[in-house]
Design a protein around this motif. Structure first.
Motif, PDB file in Angstrom:
ATOM      1  N   ALA A  92      68.817  41.926  33.146  1.00  0.00           N
ATOM      2  CA  ALA A  92      68.610  43.221  32.472  1.00  0.00           C
ATOM      3  C   ALA A  92      69.377  44.597  32.818  1.00  0.00           C
ATOM      4  CB  ALA A  92      66.853  43.465  32.775  1.00  0.00           C
ATOM      5  N   ALA A  93      69.756  44.545  34.045  1.00  0.00           N
ATOM      6  CA  ALA A  93      70.540  45.730  34.520  1.00  0.00           C
ATOM      7  C   ALA A  93      71.664  45.670  33.966  1.00  0.00           C
ATOM      8  CB  ALA A  93      70.583  45.849  35.938  1.00  0.00           C
ATOM      9  N   ARG A  94      72.271  44.266  33.601  1.00  0.00           N
ATOM     10  CA  ARG A  94      73.768  44.149  33.229  1.00  0.00           C
ATOM     11  C   ARG A  94      73.689  44.554  31.691  1.00  0.00           C
ATOM     12  NH1 ARG A  94      73.438  39.622  36.724  1.00  0.00           N
ATOM     13  NH2 ARG A  94      72.917  38.449  35.233  1.00  0.00           N
ATOM     14  N   PHE A  95      72.516  43.873  31.060  1.00  0.00           N
ATOM     15  CA  PHE A  95      72.278  44.210  29.638  1.00  0.00           C
ATOM     16  C   PHE A  95      72.190  45.833  29.299  1.00  0.00           C
ATOM     17  CE2 PHE A  95      69.196  45.348  26.140  1.00  0.00           C
ATOM     18  CZ  PHE A  95      69.874  44.814  24.981  1.00  0.00           C
ATOM     19  N   GLU A  96      71.643  46.393  30.225  1.00  0.00           N
ATOM     20  CA  GLU A  96      71.337  47.981  29.899  1.00  0.00           C
ATOM     21  C   GLU A  96      72.442  48.596  30.100  1.00  0.00           C
ATOM     22  OE1 GLU A  96      68.402  51.566  31.865  1.00  0.00           O
ATOM     23  OE2 GLU A  96      68.391  49.537  32.542  1.00  0.00           O
ATOM     24  N   ALA A  97      73.515  48.316  31.330  1.00  0.00           N
ATOM     25  CA  ALA A  97      74.830  48.905  31.579  1.00  0.00           C
ATOM     26  C   ALA A  97      75.672  48.860  30.201  1.00  0.00           C
ATOM     27  CB  ALA A  97      75.504  48.225  32.792  1.00  0.00           C
ATOM     28  N   ALA A  98      75.901  47.430  29.476  1.00  0.00           N
ATOM     29  CA  ALA A  98      76.404  47.504  28.754  1.00  0.00           C
ATOM     30  C   ALA A  98      76.178  48.263  27.140  1.00  0.00           C
ATOM     31  CB  ALA A  98      76.495  45.763  28.132  1.00  0.00           C
ATOM     32  N   CYS A  99      74.694  48.192  27.100  1.00  0.00           N
ATOM     33  CA  CYS A  99      74.132  49.105  26.016  1.00  0.00           C
ATOM     34  C   CYS A  99      74.600  50.727  26.449  1.00  0.00           C
ATOM     35  CB  CYS A  99      72.714  48.959  26.145  1.00  0.00           C
ATOM     36  SG  CYS A  99      71.952  47.591  25.372  1.00  0.00           S
ATOM     37  N   GLU A 100      74.508  51.096  27.601  1.00  0.00           N
ATOM     38  CA  GLU A 100      74.918  52.573  27.751  1.00  0.00           C
ATOM     39  C   GLU A 100      76.574  52.765  27.516  1.00  0.00           C
ATOM     40  OE1 GLU A 100      74.118  53.065  31.818  1.00  0.00           O
ATOM     41  OE2 GLU A 100      71.979  53.587  31.579  1.00  0.00           O
TER      42      GLU A 100
ATOM     43  N   GLY B  38      54.432  58.283  25.093  1.00  0.00           N
ATOM     44  CA  GLY B  38      54.026  57.353  25.980  1.00  0.00           C
ATOM     45  C   GLY B  38      54.391  56.188  25.965  1.00  0.00           C
ATOM     46  N   GLY B  39      54.702  55.601  24.633  1.00  0.00           N
ATOM     47  CA  GLY B  39      55.331  54.302  24.993  1.00  0.00           C
ATOM     48  C   GLY B  39      56.762  54.204  24.523  1.00  0.00           C
ATOM     49  N   LEU B  40      57.602  55.394  24.917  1.00  0.00           N
ATOM     50  CA  LEU B  40      58.984  55.542  24.566  1.00  0.00           C
ATOM     51  C   LEU B  40      59.609  55.325  26.149  1.00  0.00           C
ATOM     52  CD1 LEU B  40      61.531  55.961  23.099  1.00  0.00           C
ATOM     53  CD2 LEU B  40      61.276  58.522  23.239  1.00  0.00           C
ATOM     54  N   HIS B  41      60.146  54.352  26.259  1.00  0.00           N
ATOM     55  CA  HIS B  41      60.949  54.131  27.367  1.00  0.00           C
ATOM     56  C   HIS B  41      62.449  54.053  27.451  1.00  0.00           C
ATOM     57  CE1 HIS B  41      57.063  52.892  29.235  1.00  0.00           C
ATOM     58  NE2 HIS B  41      56.936  52.474  28.039  1.00  0.00           N
ATOM     59  N   GLU B  42      63.019  54.252  26.460  1.00  0.00           N
ATOM     60  CA  GLU B  42      64.604  54.429  26.035  1.00  0.00           C
ATOM     61  C   GLU B  42      64.838  56.104  25.644  1.00  0.00           C
ATOM     62  OE1 GLU B  42      68.087  54.499  26.569  1.00  0.00           O
ATOM     63  OE2 GLU B  42      67.006  52.388  26.946  1.00  0.00           O
ATOM     64  N   PRO B  43      65.451  56.840  26.596  1.00  0.00           N
ATOM     65  CA  PRO B  43      65.692  58.177  26.323  1.00  0.00           C
ATOM     66  C   PRO B  43      66.597  58.382  24.998  1.00  0.00           C
ATOM     67  CG  PRO B  43      65.948  57.474  28.677  1.00  0.00           C
ATOM     68  CD  PRO B  43      65.839  56.298  28.177  1.00  0.00           C
ATOM     69  N   THR B  44      67.560  57.442  24.762  1.00  0.00           N
ATOM     70  CA  THR B  44      68.392  57.579  23.725  1.00  0.00           C
ATOM     71  C   THR B  44      67.608  57.531  22.553  1.00  0.00           C
ATOM     72  OG1 THR B  44      68.849  55.065  23.663  1.00  0.00           O
ATOM     73  CG2 THR B  44      70.196  56.592  24.887  1.00  0.00           C
ATOM     74  N   LEU B  45      66.409  57.085  22.541  1.00  0.00           N
ATOM     75  CA  LEU B  45      65.381  56.877  20.923  1.00  0.00           C
ATOM     76  C   LEU B  45      64.930  58.066  20.934  1.00  0.00           C
ATOM     77  CD1 LEU B  45      64.397  53.377  21.154  1.00  0.00           C
ATOM     78  CD2 LEU B  45      66.043  54.380  19.506  1.00  0.00           C
ATOM     79  N   LEU B  46      64.968  59.236  21.886  1.00  0.00           N
ATOM     80  CA  LEU B  46      63.962  60.364  21.724  1.00  0.00           C
ATOM     81  C   LEU B  46      64.243  61.284  20.570  1.00  0.00           C
ATOM     82  CD1 LEU B  46      61.929  62.280  23.133  1.00  0.00           C
ATOM     83  CD2 LEU B  46      64.087  63.507  24.230  1.00  0.00           C
ATOM     84  N   ALA B  47      65.298  61.757  20.292  1.00  0.00           N
ATOM     85  CA  ALA B  47      65.557  62.245  18.855  1.00  0.00           C
ATOM     86  C   ALA B  47      65.017  61.543  17.706  1.00  0.00           C
ATOM     87  CB  ALA B  47      66.930  62.797  18.717  1.00  0.00           C
ATOM     88  N   GLU B  48      65.351  60.106  17.740  1.00  0.00           N
ATOM     89  CA  GLU B  48      64.872  59.313  16.563  1.00  0.00           C
ATOM     90  C   GLU B  48      63.330  59.211  16.229  1.00  0.00           C
ATOM     91  OE1 GLU B  48      65.297  54.637  15.450  1.00  0.00           O
ATOM     92  OE2 GLU B  48      67.239  55.804  15.968  1.00  0.00           O
ATOM     93  N   THR B  49      62.662  59.054  17.611  1.00  0.00           N
ATOM     94  CA  THR B  49      61.192  59.097  17.753  1.00  0.00           C
ATOM     95  C   THR B  49      60.828  60.328  17.049  1.00  0.00           C
ATOM     96  OG1 THR B  49      61.199  57.708  19.610  1.00  0.00           O
ATOM     97  CG2 THR B  49      59.190  58.877  19.022  1.00  0.00           C
ATOM     98  N   VAL B  50      61.142  61.463  17.454  1.00  0.00           N
ATOM     99  CA  VAL B  50      60.641  62.745  16.756  1.00  0.00           C
ATOM    100  C   VAL B  50      60.834  62.915  15.254  1.00  0.00           C
ATOM    101  CG1 VAL B  50      60.925  65.355  16.860  1.00  0.00           C
ATOM    102  CG2 VAL B  50      60.936  63.980  19.005  1.00  0.00           C
ATOM    103  N   ALA B  51      62.219  62.509  14.864  1.00  0.00           N
ATOM    104  CA  ALA B  51      62.662  62.450  13.430  1.00  0.00           C
ATOM    105  C   ALA B  51      61.584  61.667  12.497  1.00  0.00           C
ATOM    106  CB  ALA B  51      63.964  61.989  13.452  1.00  0.00           C
ATOM    107  N   THR B  52      61.252  60.480  13.351  1.00  0.00           N
ATOM    108  CA  THR B  52      60.330  59.538  12.511  1.00  0.00           C
ATOM    109  C   THR B  52      58.823  60.111  12.504  1.00  0.00           C
ATOM    110  OG1 THR B  52      61.553  57.665  13.225  1.00  0.00           O
ATOM    111  CG2 THR B  52      59.169  57.242  12.451  1.00  0.00           C
ATOM    112  N   SER B  53      58.407  60.870  13.364  1.00  0.00           N
ATOM    113  CA  SER B  53      57.137  61.229  13.388  1.00  0.00           C
ATOM    114  C   SER B  53      57.126  62.575  12.460  1.00  0.00           C
ATOM    115  CB  SER B  53      56.676  61.967  14.908  1.00  0.00           C
ATOM    116  OG  SER B  53      56.811  60.879  15.765  1.00  0.00           O
ATOM    117  N   LEU B  54      58.312  63.183  12.395  1.00  0.00           N
ATOM    118  CA  LEU B  54      58.425  64.362  11.265  1.00  0.00           C
ATOM    119  C   LEU B  54      58.743  63.827   9.816  1.00  0.00           C
ATOM    120  CD1 LEU B  54      60.489  66.912  13.575  1.00  0.00           C
ATOM    121  CD2 LEU B  54      58.014  67.323  12.385  1.00  0.00           C
TER     122      LEU B  54
END
Length: 962
Positions: free
Chosen positions: A103-111, A345-361
C-alpha cells in the motif's frame, strides 16, 4: 535501518520475512496485525485493539487474549527481536522503517503521478504514471478483515485514492485528445455512481469532444432524469451550465485549462445573474434527528465571530458537540447562497479536498483549487467544513488560498485541533454546564431511551452522573442511553468502569462508528500525541481539580512544557481556566481516568511522588502566610487546590508516608479552621497521626526526613486535631490534644506551636478550677511567643484576654484584647483582630452594654467576612444576633440567627456547639419572649440571605460598622 518485514494488504493480507511467507494464525491474530499495519506507525491502544477484535461485547479476558495474540505474532514475525513490535503507553506500534507494505508503494506511485503538471502537453506522461501506479493495485485493501478502527479508515483512504487515480486517468485521456477512448469507461462509471455529478459532467464533456454533441446532451438529460426519479434531486448548477454551454457550442469547451473543464466565460449572457424574483435559496445543511439542548451563549458568540471574521474554527475534544453547534448556528445565517455543509470525516485523501468541496457545492469537480476559486470568486456564502482534524494541515492550506481569492466566502470549521491559519478565530467549546444543560440533555435522551418519568425525577442522581462526566455531551448521551437497561441510580453506580458503560451498542446491520464509545473518542486524540506530549498528558493526570504552571513544572520536568501544554489544549485534552489568581489548567475526569488506565505504572508512580512533594511544598508556603496580609489570597488559592491536597494525602496514607501527611495537615490546620472544614480536618489529622513516624536511626531516608522534622510535623498535626475538636465542641479532646501538642512542640523547639498550645491550655485550665496554674502557663506562653513570629504574640494576647474574662477581670480583659487587636491589625493578622473584638464584645455583653457589644461584634463580622473566614464570621454573627436581641430588636436578631444556622449547615459547622459556654445566654437573648411564629418566620427570612445580603442587614442594624 533495513526493513525486516514485507507485508501485502492490497488483497488478502500476507506477511513475508526473509522471502518466506509467515502464517499469521487465527482470524483474530490477522485482525490484530492488520490494525497495527493500518495505523501506519502510530500507536494503537489496547482499548482500540480490543474494540477492533471483538465487534460485540469483548470477553472478560480480552486484554489477556490480546497479549497472547501479540506474543504469537511477535514470535512468528520477529523471532530475532528487531523491534518490529514496540510497546508504548498501553498500546503497540509497528515502526514504519521496519515494515514495508504494498500500500505504501502504491501510494508513493500515486503521489508521483499526481505531482505531474495537469496540462494538455503533459497528459500522456500523467496517464502513463497513473497506469504505473494502478498496476500496483492487486485487490481490495485488507480483504476479509473486519471493517473497524484503523483498518476501516485505511481501507476507505486507499479506495478513495484508487478511485482518484481512475478519474485522473480518464481526465488525462479527455485532456490529451483521447476523449473517444475514455467514453466507454466513463459510461460504466456513470452507471456505477449515479449520484456522482462530476462523473456525468466528464462523460458529457468526453462525448462532446469526441464529436458526439447530441449524445452529450442525452447523457446530461439522462443524468437529470435519474437524479430526479431515483433520488429526488435537482441537478446542480454545474451540470446545468455545462448543458447550456454545449447547446451554445462554447469554444472554451474545446480548450483544456488546469486539467479539467474550462470555467464558464466571465462575460456574456451565460453569466448574467438571475433577477431577484428568480433566485432560489440553496443550502446543504443536514436535518438533525434529535433536539438541540443548551449552548445559547456559545451560539451567540459564534454568530458574532462569523459576523466579524471570515474563518472561525470550533475546537473541542470529540463528542463535545462541535458539529451540532455549527449546524444550529449556520441555520440562523442562511442567505440566498448557502450555507453549504461539507463533511470531511470520510475523506482520507487530501488531494480530493477541493473536489469534495466542489461536489458539495454542486460544482463540476476536476479543476482543483484554481477552478473552485474561480467559481466562488464572485459568490457570497458560508461554507461549513466539518471534521477537519485528520486533514488539519491540508484544510489550513486550502482555507488560506480559498479565502485569499474569494472575498465573499466565509468558512466555519469544526476540528479537534485549530487549523493554525493567519486570521483564524478559535472558539474553544467547553462541555455543557453539568448542573443545568447536561442534566437537560440527559433527561431528554434517557426519556427517549424509555426511562420512566419517576426515575428521571431523581435530579440529584442525574446531576451527580452529569458532574462525574464533566458535562461532556457524548458521555452524557451514552450514559442516558443505558437507561434502556439500567435505572439512573444503576448508571451512577457503574461510572467507575465508565469506558465499558459508555459504549454505543448496536444490533442488526448497524455498526458502531469511530467515536461511538467514550474510550474511542479519547483514544483518537491521545494516540496522535507525540511521545513527549503523551508523557506529559499521563503525568498531568495525577492532578485533581486543576493545576497551575508551577504545579505542571513540578510534575513534568524538562524543557518544552509550555509548548506541550499548548498542544494538549489544542487537541482538547486540557482546559484553560481564568481564575482571579491567574491561569489554571484542568483535565476532564474522563481523560484522567483514561490516562490512569493506559499509562505505564512507573510513569504514574513517578508523577504521584512528584505531585505529593509539590503539595507538601505548597502547604509549607501557605502555612507561613495564613496569618499575615496575604492570608485571604492564600486561603482562596488553597480552596482551588483542595482536590489536589486530598489526592496527595490519600497517596501519603497509602504509601505510609507519615512525615508528608503530617506536614500537610499541620501547615493547613489554620486554613481548615478558618474555612470551616471541620470534618475534613478531623479526618485527615487523625489519619496522619496514625501513620508511622520517622526512625531517627534510619540513615537511608532523604535528608529532609529527620526525626526533628517529623516531631515538628507531629506537634502541628496534633494541634490541628485539637483545633478541629474545638470547632466540633469536644472540650475534653481539645485538652488532651493541646497537652500532647505542647509536649511535642517543647521537645522539638517549635516556639510557634508551643506558644499557641500553651495559651490554649491556660485558657482551658480555668474550667478545671486551677486558676494559678493557668496564669503561670499563660505567662510561659507569652515568653515563648516573644521568640516566635509577631502574630504569635497577638494570638497569645487574645487568649490571655479570654482567660482574664473567664477569671472575672473584665477591665484587664478589655485592655489586653485591645492590645491584641492593635498588634494584629498592624501585622495584617485579620483573624486575631476580629477574634479580639469578638471577645471584647462578649465582655460588653456580660456588662449588659448591648449597644457596645453590637458595635464590636459587627466590626468583627466585617473583618472576618473580608478575610473569607467562615467559622469566625458565624460565631461573630451569633454574638451580634444576641446583642441586637438583648437590645429589644428580636425579630431582626432572629433573621441573623436564621442566616447563621443556614450558612453553618452548609459547611457543617455549628457555632453554638463550638462556643457552648456562652451560646445558651446568647440564644436566649434572641428568642426568649418572642412569639414562636414570628421567630420561625424571621429565621426563614434569614436563611434565604446570601453573604452580601447578610452584610447589608448588619449595616442596617449597626450603621457604624457599614
Amino acid at each position: 535501518m533495513e526493513r525486516v518485514v514485507s507485508c501485502r494488504v492490497l488483497g488478502v493480507p500476507q506477511v513475508e520475512v526473509g522471502g518466506a511467507v509467515v502464517p499469521l494464525g487465527s482470524p483474530l491474530a490477522v485482525n490484530a496485525w492488520c490494525q497495527l499495519v493500518a495505523a501506519r506507525g502510530r500507536r494503537v491502544s489496547d482499548d482500540a485493539l480490543v474494540d477492533a477484535l471483538w465487534e460485540d461485547e469483548p470477553p472478560a479476558a480480552a486484554r489477556g487474549s490480546l497479549r497472547v495474540y501479540v506474543t504469537r505474532l511477535r514470535n512468528a514475525i520477529d523471532p530475532q527481536r528487531h523491534g518490529v513490535f514496540t510497546r508504548e503507553h498501553g498500546g503497540y506500534r509497528l515502526p514504519p522503517e521496519l515494515v514495508d507494505t504494498d500500500a505504501a508503494r502504491f501510494e508513493a506511485a500515486c503521489e508521483q503521478a499526481l505531482a505531474l503538471p495537469a496540462d494538455p502537453a503533459g497528459a500522456a506522461a500523467r496517464q502513463a504514471a497513473v497506469d504505473a501506479a494502478l498496476a500496483l493495485w492487486t485487490g481490495t485493501p485488507y480483504d476479509g478483515v473486519p471493517d473497524r478502527w484503523h483498518v476501516a479508515d485505511e481501507r476507505t483512504r486507499l479506495l478513495d485514492l484508487h478511485a482518484l487515480m481512475g478519474r485522473t486517468r480518464l481526465q488525462a485521456m479527455v485532456d490529451g485528445g483521447d476523449a473517444a477512448s475514455a467514453v466507454p469507461a466513463l459510461t460504466r462509471r456513470a452507471a456505477d455512481h449515479p449520484t456522482d455529478e462530476a462523473g456525468h459532467a466528464l462523460l458529457a464533456l468526453a462525448l462532446y469532444r469526441a464529436g458526439r454533441q447530441a449524445e452529450a446532451l442525452d447523457a446530461l438529460r439522462a443524468a437529470r432524469t435519474l437524479l430526479a426519479d431515483e433520488w429526488g434531486l435537482d441537478p446542480g448548477p454545474a451540470l446545468t451550465r455545462l448543458e447550456a454551454r454545449i447547446l451554445q457550442q462554447d469554444p472554451d469547451l474545446d480548450v483544456v485549462t488546469g486539467g479539467g473543464v474550462a470555467a464558464p466565460p466571465t462575460t456574456g449572457a451565460a453569466t448574467e445573474e438571475p433577477t431577484p424574483d428568480l433566485v432560489v435559496r440553496r443550502s446543504s445543511l443536514p436535518a438533525p434527528l434529535t433536539s438541540f439542548v443548551g449552548r445559547g451563549a456559545e451560539q451567540q458568540r459564534l454568530r458574532r465571530l462569523l459576523d466579524e471574521h471570515r474563518l472561525v474554527t470550533v475546537v473541542a475534544l470529540g463528542g463535545t458537540g462541535k458539529t451540532r453547534l455549527a449546524l444550529e448556528t449556520a441555520t440562523w445565517m442562511v442567505a440566498d447562497d448557502g450555507p453549504w455543509f461539507v463533511d470531511l470525516g470520510g475523506l482520507h485523501e487530501p488531494t480530493l479536498l477541493a473536489e469534495t468541496v466542489a461536489t458539495s457545492l454542486d460544482l463540476v469537480p476536476g479543476a482543483g483549487l484554481p477552478g473552485l476559486q474561480q467559481a466562488l470568486a464572485a459568490r457570497d456564502l458560508l461554507l461549513v467544513l466539518d471534521n477537519c482534524e485528520h486533514l488539519a494541515d491540508d484544510v489550513a492550506a486550502f482555507a488560506d488560498e480559498l479565502l485569499a481569492a474569494c472575498p465573499g466566502v466565509r468558512l466555519l470549521a469544526t476540528s479537534r485541533v485549530p487549523l493554525g491559519v493567519a486570521g483564524e478565530q478559535v472558539l474553544d467549546l467547553a462541555p455543557l454546564d453539568a448542573g443545568t444543560e447536561a442534566v437537560e440533555l440527559f433527561v431528554a435522551r434517557a426519556a427517549a431511551a424509555g426511562a420512566p418519568a419517576s426515575d428521571l425525577e431523581r435530579r440529584d442522581v442525574v446531576e451527580g452522573v452529569c458532574r462525574a462526566l464533566d458535562g461532556h455531551p457524548l458521555a452524557v448521551e451514552l450514559a442516558a442511553g443505558q437507561c434502556r437497561l439500567l435505572t439512573v441510580t444503576q448508571v451512577a453506580e457503574q461510572l467507575d468502569d465508565r469506558f465499558d458503560l459508555l459504549r454505543e451498542h448496536r444490533s442488526g446491520r448497524g455498526r458502531a462508528t469511530r467515536g461511538a464509545s467514550l474510550g474511542a473518542v479519547v483514544a483518537w486524540s491521545v494516540d496522535r500525541l507525540e511521545p513527549a506530549d503523551r508523557d506529559r498528558f499521563e503525568r498531568l493526570a495525577v492532578f485533581d481539580g486543576g493545576f497551575d504552571l508551577a504545579g505542571a513544572q513540578a510534575v513534568c520536568p524538562g524543557r518544552g512544557l509550555v509548548s506541550g501544554l499548548l498542544q494538549l489544549r489544542d487537541t482538547g485534552l486540557l482546559e484553560v481556566l481564568d481564575e482571579p489568581s491567574g491561569r489554571r489548567y484542568r483535565m476532564l475526569e474522563t481523560l484522567r481516568a483514561y490516562a490512569h488506565e493506559t499509562a505505564a505504572p512507573e510513569v504514574l508512580a513517578e508523577a504521584r511522588d512528584a505531585h505529593l512533594r509539590w503539595v507538601v511544598d505548597l502547604a509549607r508556603a501557605a502555612g507561613a502566610e495564613l496569618r499575615g496580609p496575604g492570608s485571604r489570597a492564600w486561603a482562596d488559592r488553597l480552596e482551588l487546590e483542595m482536590p489536589n491536597v486530598r489526592t496527595a494525602l490519600r497517596a501519603a496514607a497509602e504509601a505510609g508516608d507519615g512525615l508528608a501527611a503530617r506536614t500537610v495537615v499541620g501547615e493547613l490546620a489554620w486554613f481548615w479552621f478558618r474555612r470551616g472544614y471541620v470534618g475534613e480536618g478531623l479526618r485527615w489529622s487523625g489519619e496522619a497521626l496514625a501513620l508511622p513516624t520517622a526512625d531517627p536511626d534510619d540513615e537511608a531516608g532523604e535528608a529532609s526526613e529527620t526525626a526533628a522534622d517529623d516531631a515538628r510535623s507531629t506537634a502541628r498535626a496534633t494541634l490541628c486535631h485539637g483545633l478541629m475538636s474545638y470547632l466540633a465542641g469536644d472540650l475534653a479532646k481539645v485538652a488532651e490534644l493541646s497537652t500532647g501538642a505542647l509536649e511535642q512542640a517543647r521537645a522539638c523547639g517549635d516556639a510557634t506551636t508551643e506558644a499557641f498550645a500553651s495559651a490554649y491550655m491556660a485558657y482551658l485550665m480555668v474550667f478545671t478550677g486551677d486558676a494559678e496554674q493557668a496564669r503561670a502557663l499563660m505567662a510561659a506562653a507569652e515568653q515563648v511567643a516573644a521568640r516566635a513570629a509577631v502574630w504569635s504574640t497577638a494570638d497569645t494576647l487574645m487568649l490571655r484576654g479570654q482567660l482574664q474574662r473567664a477569671l472575672g477581670e473584665p477591665e484587664a480583659a478589655v485592655r489586653t484584647l485591645e492590645e491584641s487587636a492593635r498588634l494584629a491589625h498592624e501585622v495584617g493578622h485579620d483573624w486575631c483582630h476580629g477574634s479580639a473584638l469578638w471577645n471584647a464584645g462578649k465582655v460588653a455583653f456580660d456588662a449588659a452594654d448591648y449597644e457596645l457589644a453590637a458595635e464590636r461584634a459587627a466590626e468583627a463580622v466585617r473583618i472576618q467576612e473580608a478575610a473569607g473566614d467562615l467559622t469566625s464570621w458565624l460565631v461573630c454573627l451569633l454574638l451580634l444576633a444576641a446583642s441586637v436581641g438583648a437590645s429589644g430588636r428580636q425579630e431582626q436578631a432572629a433573621e441573623l440567627l436564621g442566616a447563621v444556622r443556614a450558612h453553618g449547615t452548609r459547611i457543617g459547622f455549628d457555632p453554638a456547639a463550638m462556643d457552648f459556654l456562652d451560646s445558651p445566654a446568647h440564644l436566649a437573648a434572641v428568642h426568649d419572649g418572642l412569639d414562636p411564629d414570628l421567630l420561625a418566620a424571621a429565621e426563614r427570612r434569614g436563611a434565604d440571605l446570601d453573604i452580601e445580603e447578610v452584610a447589608a442587614l448588619v449595616g442596617r442594624l449597626v450603621p457604624a460598622a457599614a
